[in-house]
Design an enzyme around this catalytic site. Structure first.
Site, PDB file in Angstrom:
ATOM      1  N   PHE A 180       5.399   7.233 -42.342  1.00  0.00           N
ATOM      2  CA  PHE A 180       4.323   7.980 -41.905  1.00  0.00           C
ATOM      3  C   PHE A 180       3.852   7.306 -40.057  1.00  0.00           C
ATOM      4  O   PHE A 180       4.566   5.343 -40.326  1.00  0.00           O
ATOM      5  CB  PHE A 180       3.360   7.888 -42.355  1.00  0.00           C
ATOM      6  CG  PHE A 180       3.343   6.432 -43.310  1.00  0.00           C
ATOM      7  CD1 PHE A 180       2.549   5.456 -42.948  1.00  0.00           C
ATOM      8  CD2 PHE A 180       4.102   6.102 -44.706  1.00  0.00           C
ATOM      9  CE1 PHE A 180       1.379   4.233 -43.794  1.00  0.00           C
ATOM     10  CE2 PHE A 180       3.680   4.934 -45.428  1.00  0.00           C
ATOM     11  CZ  PHE A 180       2.894   4.273 -44.802  1.00  0.00           C
TER      12      PHE A 180
ATOM     13  N   ARG B 110      -2.500  -9.602 -24.933  1.00  0.00           N
ATOM     14  CA  ARG B 110      -3.253 -10.599 -24.966  1.00  0.00           C
ATOM     15  C   ARG B 110      -4.710 -10.845 -24.779  1.00  0.00           C
ATOM     16  O   ARG B 110      -5.559 -11.541 -24.206  1.00  0.00           O
ATOM     17  CB  ARG B 110      -2.541 -11.435 -23.989  1.00  0.00           C
ATOM     18  CG  ARG B 110      -1.136 -11.081 -24.107  1.00  0.00           C
ATOM     19  CD  ARG B 110      -0.699 -12.239 -24.921  1.00  0.00           C
ATOM     20  NE  ARG B 110       0.923 -12.315 -24.857  1.00  0.00           N
ATOM     21  CZ  ARG B 110       1.725 -11.161 -25.599  1.00  0.00           C
ATOM     22  NH1 ARG B 110       1.233 -10.436 -25.658  1.00  0.00           N
ATOM     23  NH2 ARG B 110       3.084 -11.538 -25.039  1.00  0.00           N
TER      24      ARG B 110
ATOM     25  N   TYR C 175       1.929  -7.876 -39.189  1.00  0.00           N
ATOM     26  CA  TYR C 175       1.402  -7.716 -39.356  1.00  0.00           C
ATOM     27  C   TYR C 175       0.403  -8.999 -41.009  1.00  0.00           C
ATOM     28  O   TYR C 175       0.121  -8.769 -41.538  1.00  0.00           O
ATOM     29  CB  TYR C 175       1.319  -6.154 -40.458  1.00  0.00           C
ATOM     30  CG  TYR C 175       1.260  -4.809 -39.634  1.00  0.00           C
ATOM     31  CD1 TYR C 175       0.464  -4.874 -38.785  1.00  0.00           C
ATOM     32  CD2 TYR C 175       3.177  -5.123 -39.055  1.00  0.00           C
ATOM     33  CE1 TYR C 175       0.717  -4.186 -37.312  1.00  0.00           C
ATOM     34  CE2 TYR C 175       3.076  -3.969 -37.442  1.00  0.00           C
ATOM     35  CZ  TYR C 175       1.887  -3.677 -37.263  1.00  0.00           C
ATOM     36  OH  TYR C 175       1.679  -2.970 -36.184  1.00  0.00           O
TER      37      TYR C 175
ATOM     38  N   THR D 205      -0.707   0.548 -31.794  1.00  0.00           N
ATOM     39  CA  THR D 205      -0.375  -0.144 -30.711  1.00  0.00           C
ATOM     40  C   THR D 205      -1.206  -0.031 -29.026  1.00  0.00           C
ATOM     41  O   THR D 205      -2.277   0.146 -29.608  1.00  0.00           O
ATOM     42  CB  THR D 205       0.056   1.413 -29.475  1.00  0.00           C
ATOM     43  OG1 THR D 205      -1.188   2.116 -29.538  1.00  0.00           O
ATOM     44  CG2 THR D 205       1.275   2.674 -30.570  1.00  0.00           C
ATOM     45  N   VAL D 206      -1.309  -1.353 -28.668  1.00  0.00           N
ATOM     46  CA  VAL D 206      -1.517  -1.767 -26.813  1.00  0.00           C
ATOM     47  C   VAL D 206      -0.513  -1.644 -26.465  1.00  0.00           C
ATOM     48  O   VAL D 206       0.953  -1.612 -26.022  1.00  0.00           O
ATOM     49  CB  VAL D 206      -1.882  -3.003 -27.283  1.00  0.00           C
ATOM     50  CG1 VAL D 206      -2.887  -3.587 -26.218  1.00  0.00           C
ATOM     51  CG2 VAL D 206      -2.643  -2.953 -28.776  1.00  0.00           C
TER      52      VAL D 206
ATOM     53  N   GLY E  89      -7.002  -9.366 -27.017  1.00  0.00           N
ATOM     54  CA  GLY E  89      -7.354  -9.101 -28.428  1.00  0.00           C
ATOM     55  C   GLY E  89      -8.062  -7.341 -29.208  1.00  0.00           C
ATOM     56  O   GLY E  89      -8.597  -7.878 -30.602  1.00  0.00           O
ATOM     57  N   LEU E  90      -7.011  -6.804 -27.958  1.00  0.00           N
ATOM     58  CA  LEU E  90      -7.291  -5.781 -29.023  1.00  0.00           C
ATOM     59  C   LEU E  90      -6.744  -5.181 -30.388  1.00  0.00           C
ATOM     60  O   LEU E  90      -7.599  -4.201 -30.862  1.00  0.00           O
ATOM     61  CB  LEU E  90      -6.789  -4.471 -28.185  1.00  0.00           C
ATOM     62  CG  LEU E  90      -7.456  -4.201 -26.379  1.00  0.00           C
ATOM     63  CD1 LEU E  90      -6.914  -3.289 -25.553  1.00  0.00           C
ATOM     64  CD2 LEU E  90      -8.671  -4.698 -26.622  1.00  0.00           C
ATOM     65  N   LEU E  91      -5.359  -5.654 -30.146  1.00  0.00           N
ATOM     66  CA  LEU E  91      -4.296  -4.804 -31.912  1.00  0.00           C
ATOM     67  C   LEU E  91      -6.162  -6.111 -32.652  1.00  0.00           C
ATOM     68  O   LEU E  91      -5.532  -5.493 -34.559  1.00  0.00           O
ATOM     69  CB  LEU E  91      -3.455  -6.125 -31.947  1.00  0.00           C
ATOM     70  CG  LEU E  91      -2.902  -5.871 -33.067  1.00  0.00           C
ATOM     71  CD1 LEU E  91      -2.441  -5.357 -34.000  1.00  0.00           C
ATOM     72  CD2 LEU E  91      -0.855  -6.775 -33.187  1.00  0.00           C
TER      73      LEU E  91
END
Length: 415
Positions: free
Chosen positions: A415, A95, A128, A88-89, A97-99
């Site tokens: 899961f 926007r 993904y 999650t973010v 770049g954390l993901l």
């Protein structure tokens, strides 16, 4: 005052410091789910050392974790796998770049742990693919009016019986039976005692307004257990007698056709139940038991995404339906060790994979190789979609025949 999101300095950190409940609550918030730490059903299987993300002012603003699971592959072997979840973010931190940082960090961690495959369920499937995950297993969401689900006259219900039992007796019988049936289903995951605790949890977050779990076993004529069932019912409300109940089947499996059919007949004949819902493998035999197969509505979906992390080890772990000897040209933009040409030689008894300098017989992305991996999609389908390129005549047909299996992949464990 809390730091303004645009001024926050973000640094990756692990959930080993602080309360794991805060990590899970932050992830649940992004999915708009209220988290109750007192009844958290997956507490026993949570792995803080695999859980990381970004924090601001001590508060999680992004999360990513994985469970240590084992995946059944064609041929019955199980393979250590990273079961990725809680990705999650928070909206205020998108926007940035954390993901991308988390997904790449997670794959590097999977490599370091020696797990050849990563897995996930995708709430937003479009995300993904760019990290190499392919749709490896499908599912069928089925529903129907129980009064219309009449069996064909020639369906054999055997000479056994179905009886309801409590959870303790059910688990004592089902755990070894589940392990016995597991090698037959690619895509299925093994379950430790803690994962059985999680799978049978009756926490409110799992019920969704339905009843507590009910459990049943099928007994062969000898009295031996050869099938099992777990289900919930849903009606008008707590304490209200309703003649219009819905039954949701959580698990149903058996060692033979007659026991399987009798378990479903038990479900359809439950008192006051008018509709049934379940999620089944794409190749489930239930529709073929019915006098009118159209009485059971169905919708195709995906049940598991896979990502090949250690390509040679993953391909060597499974068996192949027919002999195969091909050079695969693989593209992997995230894990460069999977880039290049690999010779796959294998068959029903085993396989060997080696890096070579030869020209490839076929070329494909690692994402599409993951889609083929468990045998759920023929390579010829991906070729027609323009995702597999054939350089040697007949190579894609050989690839399709080899990767096929006698049962389609399916994963019941969310899961």
């Amino acid at each position: 005052m809390p730091t303004a999101p645009h001024l926050a300095e973000l640094e990756l950190s692990y959930a080993t410091s602080g309360r794991p409940e805060d990590f899970v609550a932050a992830a649940m918030r992004v999915f708009s789910i209220d988290f109750d730490e007192e009844t958290w059903p997956s507490r026993g299987v949570f792995e803080p050392e695999r859980s990381f993300g970004f924090r601001v002012d001590g508060r999680w603003v992004s999360t990513c974790t994985a469970y240590s699971r084992s995946l059944t592959v064609p041929g019955g072997a199980t393979l250590p796998s990273a079961a990725v979840t809680f990705v999650t973010v928070a909206p205020s931190y998108r926007r940035r770049g954390l993901l991308n940082q988390m997904m790449r960090h997670q794959l590097d961690d999977t490599v370091a742990r020696g797990e050849p495959v990563a897995l996930l369920w995708a709430s937003e499937a479009a995300i993904y693919g760019r990290y190499g995950y392919g749709t490896a297993a499908g599912s069928l969401a089925v529903s129907g009016a129980t009064g219309d689900l009449v069996f064909r006259a020639d369906v054999d219900l055997g000479s056994g019986s179905v009886g309801e039992v409590d959870l303790a007796d059910w688990r004592a019988a089902v755990e070894p039976l589940h392990a016995r049936l597991l090698p037959e289903r690619p895509g299925a995951l093994t379950r430790s005692a803690l994962w059985w605790d999680s799978a049978t949890s009756d926490a409110p977050i799992r019920r969704g307004g339905a009843s507590a779990f009910r459990f049943a076993l099928h007994y062969a004529r000898s009295g031996a257990v050869d099938g099992y069932l777990a289900f919930r019912t849903r009606g008008a409300g707590s304490g209200v007698v309703s003649a219009d109940l819905q039954v949701g089947v959580a698990e149903l499996d058996a060692t033979n056709a007659a026991s399987y059919a009798r378990l479903w007949r038990f479900v359809f004949d439950l008192d006051l139940v008018r509709t049934v819902r379940a999620t089944l493998p794409v190749d489930d035999p239930l529709p073929y038991l019915l006098r009118d197969a159209d009485a059971l509505g169905s919708a195709r979906g995906e049940s598991l995404f896979a990502r090949l992390v250690d390509l040679p080890r993953a391909l060597e772990a499974r068996r192949y339906a027919v002999p195969v000897d091909l050079v695969l040209g693989v593209r992997d933009s995230v894990l460069p060790q999977n880039n290049g040409a690999f010779r796959l030689r294998g068959g029903p008894d085993g396989a060997e994979v080696s890096r070579v300098q030869d020209d490839p017989d076929v070329t494909l992305d690692v994402r599409d190789l993951a889609t083929l991996y468990l045998g759920g999609t023929p390579a010829t389908v991906l070729q027609r979609a323009g995702l597999v390129t054939e350089h040697t005549v007949g190579a894609v047909a050989q690839l399709s025949a080899a990767f096929a299996w006698n049962r389609l992949p399916f994963c019941l464990d969310y899961f």
